[in-house]
Write a protein that holds these residues in place. Structure first.
Motif, PDB file in Angstrom:
ATOM      1  N   THR A  53       5.970  -6.791  -4.884  1.00  0.00           N
ATOM      2  CA  THR A  53       4.854  -5.867  -4.769  1.00  0.00           C
ATOM      3  C   THR A  53       3.554  -6.642  -4.923  1.00  0.00           C
ATOM      4  O   THR A  53       3.373  -7.357  -5.917  1.00  0.00           O
ATOM      5  CB  THR A  53       4.945  -4.775  -5.842  1.00  0.00           C
ATOM      6  OG1 THR A  53       6.206  -4.119  -5.721  1.00  0.00           O
ATOM      7  CG2 THR A  53       3.828  -3.759  -5.694  1.00  0.00           C
ATOM      8  N   LEU A  54       2.685  -6.520  -3.940  1.00  0.00           N
ATOM      9  CA  LEU A  54       1.392  -7.183  -3.998  1.00  0.00           C
ATOM     10  C   LEU A  54       0.337  -6.195  -4.449  1.00  0.00           C
ATOM     11  O   LEU A  54       0.315  -5.048  -4.012  1.00  0.00           O
ATOM     12  CB  LEU A  54       1.023  -7.760  -2.627  1.00  0.00           C
ATOM     13  CG  LEU A  54       1.985  -8.777  -2.053  1.00  0.00           C
ATOM     14  CD1 LEU A  54       1.535  -9.210  -0.677  1.00  0.00           C
ATOM     15  CD2 LEU A  54       2.108  -9.989  -2.964  1.00  0.00           C
ATOM     16  N   THR A  55      -0.541  -6.638  -5.334  1.00  0.00           N
ATOM     17  CA  THR A  55      -1.646  -5.795  -5.775  1.00  0.00           C
ATOM     18  C   THR A  55      -2.947  -6.380  -5.263  1.00  0.00           C
ATOM     19  O   THR A  55      -3.094  -7.599  -5.148  1.00  0.00           O
ATOM     20  CB  THR A  55      -1.696  -5.678  -7.302  1.00  0.00           C
ATOM     21  OG1 THR A  55      -1.807  -6.999  -7.857  1.00  0.00           O
ATOM     22  CG2 THR A  55      -0.432  -5.027  -7.837  1.00  0.00           C
TER      23      THR A  55
END
Length: 52
Positions: free
Chosen positions: A49-51
């Motif tokens: 998951t990229l933020t």
């Protein structure tokens, strides 16, 4: 001159990928990791998951 090309096919079943073998897909479908690991190297896929 040797023009032989080696190709490895990869299959994915759920969260696992492995080099393709006929019995391997069935073992992964049945969640039989013991049998699957005897047939090929098994890898577990983990989502990233990229933020911002």
């Amino acid at each position: 001159m040797n023009n032989t090309k080696t190709q490895t096919k990869i299959i994915r079943q759920g969260e696992y990928i492995a080099e393709k073998l006929d019995n391997l897909r069935l073992a992964l479908q049945n969640n039989d990791l013991k049998t699957a690991s005897q047939l090929a190297r098994i890898y577990h896929l983990t989502p990233v998951t990229l933020t911002a």
